[in-house]
Design a protein around this motif. Structure first.
Motif, PDB file in Angstrom:
ATOM      1  N   ASP A 103       1.252  -5.278   6.932  1.00 23.15           N
ATOM      2  CA  ASP A 103       1.116  -4.866   8.154  1.00 23.15           C
ATOM      3  C   ASP A 103       1.457  -3.374   8.679  1.00 23.15           C
ATOM      4  O   ASP A 103       2.382  -2.746   7.909  1.00 23.15           O
ATOM      5  CB  ASP A 103       2.231  -5.655   8.975  1.00 23.15           C
TER       6      ASP A 103
ATOM      7  N   PRO B 229      -2.022  -6.720  11.782  1.00 24.69           N
ATOM      8  CA  PRO B 229      -1.720  -7.789  10.801  1.00 24.69           C
ATOM      9  C   PRO B 229      -2.487  -7.708   9.460  1.00 24.69           C
ATOM     10  O   PRO B 229      -3.778  -7.165   9.411  1.00 24.69           O
ATOM     11  CB  PRO B 229      -1.622  -9.002  11.504  1.00 24.69           C
TER      12      PRO B 229
ATOM     13  N   ALA C  38      -4.994 -13.236   8.301  1.00 24.94           N
ATOM     14  CA  ALA C  38      -5.243 -14.152   9.527  1.00 24.94           C
ATOM     15  C   ALA C  38      -5.777 -15.466   8.764  1.00 24.94           C
ATOM     16  O   ALA C  38      -6.313 -15.330   7.491  1.00 24.94           O
ATOM     17  CB  ALA C  38      -6.109 -13.823  10.586  1.00 24.94           C
TER      18      ALA C  38
ATOM     19  N   ALA D 112      -6.961 -10.614  12.279  1.00 25.81           N
ATOM     20  CA  ALA D 112      -6.874 -11.595  13.595  1.00 25.81           C
ATOM     21  C   ALA D 112      -8.003 -11.306  14.377  1.00 25.81           C
ATOM     22  O   ALA D 112      -8.469 -12.357  14.717  1.00 25.81           O
ATOM     23  CB  ALA D 112      -5.514 -11.147  14.231  1.00 25.81           C
TER      24      ALA D 112
ATOM     25  N   GLY E  61      -0.739 -12.506  12.080  1.00 27.10           N
ATOM     26  CA  GLY E  61      -0.076 -11.532  12.847  1.00 27.10           C
ATOM     27  C   GLY E  61       1.584 -11.735  13.245  1.00 27.10           C
ATOM     28  O   GLY E  61       1.984 -13.135  13.162  1.00 27.10           O
ATOM     29  N   TYR E  62       1.868 -11.103  14.087  1.00 28.59           N
ATOM     30  CA  TYR E  62       3.300 -11.480  14.805  1.00 28.59           C
ATOM     31  C   TYR E  62       3.201 -12.541  15.740  1.00 28.59           C
ATOM     32  O   TYR E  62       2.545 -12.579  16.602  1.00 28.59           O
ATOM     33  CB  TYR E  62       3.899 -10.060  15.459  1.00 28.59           C
ATOM     34  N   GLN E  63       4.324 -13.504  15.552  1.00 23.93           N
ATOM     35  CA  GLN E  63       4.214 -14.626  16.617  1.00 23.93           C
ATOM     36  C   GLN E  63       5.548 -14.642  17.289  1.00 23.93           C
ATOM     37  O   GLN E  63       5.840 -15.813  17.924  1.00 23.93           O
ATOM     38  CB  GLN E  63       3.940 -16.135  15.642  1.00 23.93           C
ATOM     39  N   GLY E  64       6.608 -13.884  16.961  1.00 28.93           N
ATOM     40  CA  GLY E  64       7.941 -14.148  17.211  1.00 28.93           C
ATOM     41  C   GLY E  64       8.015 -13.509  18.830  1.00 28.93           C
ATOM     42  O   GLY E  64       6.955 -13.254  19.441  1.00 28.93           O
TER      43      GLY E  64
ATOM     44  N   LYS F 204       5.313  -6.836  19.177  1.00 34.55           N
ATOM     45  CA  LYS F 204       5.432  -5.965  17.607  1.00 34.55           C
ATOM     46  C   LYS F 204       4.035  -5.351  17.340  1.00 34.55           C
ATOM     47  O   LYS F 204       3.180  -6.241  17.123  1.00 34.55           O
ATOM     48  CB  LYS F 204       5.737  -6.940  16.661  1.00 34.55           C
TER      49      LYS F 204
ATOM     50  N   GLY G 178      -4.349 -18.490  13.248  1.00 31.66           N
ATOM     51  CA  GLY G 178      -3.212 -17.719  13.294  1.00 31.66           C
ATOM     52  C   GLY G 178      -3.053 -16.586  12.460  1.00 31.66           C
ATOM     53  O   GLY G 178      -4.066 -16.342  11.862  1.00 31.66           O
TER      54      GLY G 178
END
Length: 467
Positions: free
Chosen positions: A220, A327, A330, A234, A316-319, A323, A314
């Motif tokens: 990343d 990424p 993917a 992604a 990369g960042y998923q939180g 962010k 999906g």
């Protein structure tokens, strides 16, 4: 001669033996033959042994438990003694889905209970009930005709891993192809449109599914320092998904529709006869609008047209919060439902070529296909299908309509290996709740399945001589 036996003789026999049949079926349903649970492996084996013993008691001179690297299957055969009689193989399965009281069952799922003419238990409809009705059906056939053997050469293959994806089934039928040789397969692991609209299914779609992994930067990286100047996996995953269908919702992969067998005018008219309530169907689908390939009805899209579906996307960042990165990877998960005339291998290669041609330099990718199930389709005029329709018509006392199945199953493996048509004979209805809590089977419909089987063997022998 056999198909002209009085209906009353068959129904009288069934009525006299109904209670004993239901008691035996309940005994089988008490065996928790959950193939997906390793702890239940002894129960799956017990289920196979129980069925083999009951088939012997029914009169089958051969009833065997066939081993696989996983759960055992059951094979039985009963020759007719007539060298010109057709040979018919009945397919079903004796394993069941997991079930527990805490899932929402009103009672113990492995303690059968009859309430208001419905038998509740895991496997009641899927598939023990629909397998077991053949035992009383063949006995009623013999009693009403005075025969000592069925009018056809009757074989049964009841597998033990269908609810686990049938991982060893193709090898099993390849290994035993000579003993399984037949003129037609009848699948009793299916259903009807509704209680008031009895139907025969004439085909199932095939399936191939895959995972597409896309890789860009080696890790990343900062989207401010590097974003917009290097390829983003992604973004490319989203571009692939967006390009998968055109404005008419047709799949854009070159050659995807090669060989597709189109619906005939007669088939479209027969589909249109069904009392399809789109609003009710949408409620069942937990959806708010229909959408699909232009120029086709909802039922045509479900049963007779191929599809490409995005099952997951999906990367990369998923939180929580943001962010700001590009990424490093993917992933896509896709499934393709196939119809008669399509070749899964060609579809897979076409998709691989399509992906490779659309990805920019700097994006590496891997595509993993997990195997394919081929579609199957029986022409409306096939003599064996017409026998099924006539037998059901006698049992239900009315017109039998036609459906197809949008899903996929191991029936196509039998078609491919044995080189014979696949027919469907089932009496389950959508409210039976396959795989759900409180699965049930309507007892009146179960007896109609028994009656259909009793008429079928004589009709096939009379109207479909193979020599």
């Amino acid at each position: 001669m056999s198909s002209s036996i009085p209906d009353s003789a068959v129904r009288t026999y069934i009525d006299h033996h109904r209670d004993g049949f239901l008691a035996e079926l309940s005994e089988w349903l008490r065996i928790p033959s959950v193939s997906a649970d390793p702890d239940r492996a002894p129960d799956v084996r017990r289920s196979a042994e129980w069925l083999a013993a009951k088939l012997t008691a029914t009169g089958f001179p051969v009833a065997e438990v066939w081993e696989t690297p996983g759960a055992p299957a059951v094979y039985a055969e009963w020759p007719s003694g007539d060298p010109d009689a057709p040979t018919v193989l009945v397919y079903g399965h004796h394993d069941v889905q997991p079930a527990a009281r805490e899932d929402g069952w009103r009672t113990d799922p492995f303690e059968p209970e009859v309430v208001d003419g419905k038998l509740y238990a895991r496997g009641a409809a899927d598939d023990k009930g629909q397998v077991f009705f053949h035992t009383l059906g063949v006995r009623a056939h013999l009693a009403a005709t005075g025969r000592t053997a069925p009018a056809v050469n009757l074989k049964l293959l009841i597998e033990g891993e269908e609810e686990s994806g049938s991982p060893h089934f193709p090898d099993l039928i390849q290994r035993h192809a000579a003993r399984l040789a037949c003129d037609a397969v009848i699948v009793s692991d299916t259903g009807m449109w509704s209680k008031d609209v009895p139907t025969v299914c004439t085909g199932m779609r095939g399936l191939t599914d895959c995972q597409v992994d896309l890789y860009g930067p080696d890790q990343d990286i900062h989207s401010g320092s590097f974003g917009g100047a290097v390829p983003n996996p992604a973004t490319e995953a989203a571009r692939l998904v967006a390009a998968l269908h055109d404005e008419d919702r047709r799949v854009t992969v070159p050659g995807f529709y090669d060989g597709v067998v189109p619906l005939t005018d007669e088939e479209r008219e027969l589909f249109a006869e069904l009392p399809f309530d789109e609003a009710e169907w949408l409620r069942t689908a937990h959806s708010h609008a229909t959408l699909g390939e232009a120029g086709h009805t909802t039922l045509e899209r479900l049963w007779a047209r191929p599809t490409a579906e995005v099952n997951g996307i999906g990367g990369g960042y998923q939180g929580p919060g943001g962010k700001t990165i590009v990424p490093s990877s993917a992933r896509l998960k896709l499934s393709f439902r196939l119809v008669a005339g399509q070749d899964a291998g060609k579809v897979e290669q076409s998709f691989r070529d399509w992906v490779a041609a659309r990805l920019p330099e700097g994006i590496r990718h891997e595509i993993t296909f997990w195997g394919a199930t081929r579609p199957c389709l029986t022409p409306l005029g096939h003599p064996a299908l017409q026998s099924v329709v006539r037998a059901m018509g006698r049992a239900f006392g009315g017109k039998i309509r036609f459906t197809r199945e949008g899903g996929s199953g191991p029936a196509a493996d039998l078609q491919d290996v044995l080189g014979v048509p696949v027919l469907f004979l089932g009496i389950s209805i959508p409210s039976d709740g396959w795989h759900a809590p409180n699965e049930k089977v309507e007892l009146d419909l179960l007896m109609k399945g028994v009656e259909t089987a009793a008429y079928l063997w004589g009709d096939l022998a009379e109207n479909w001589r193979t020599a």
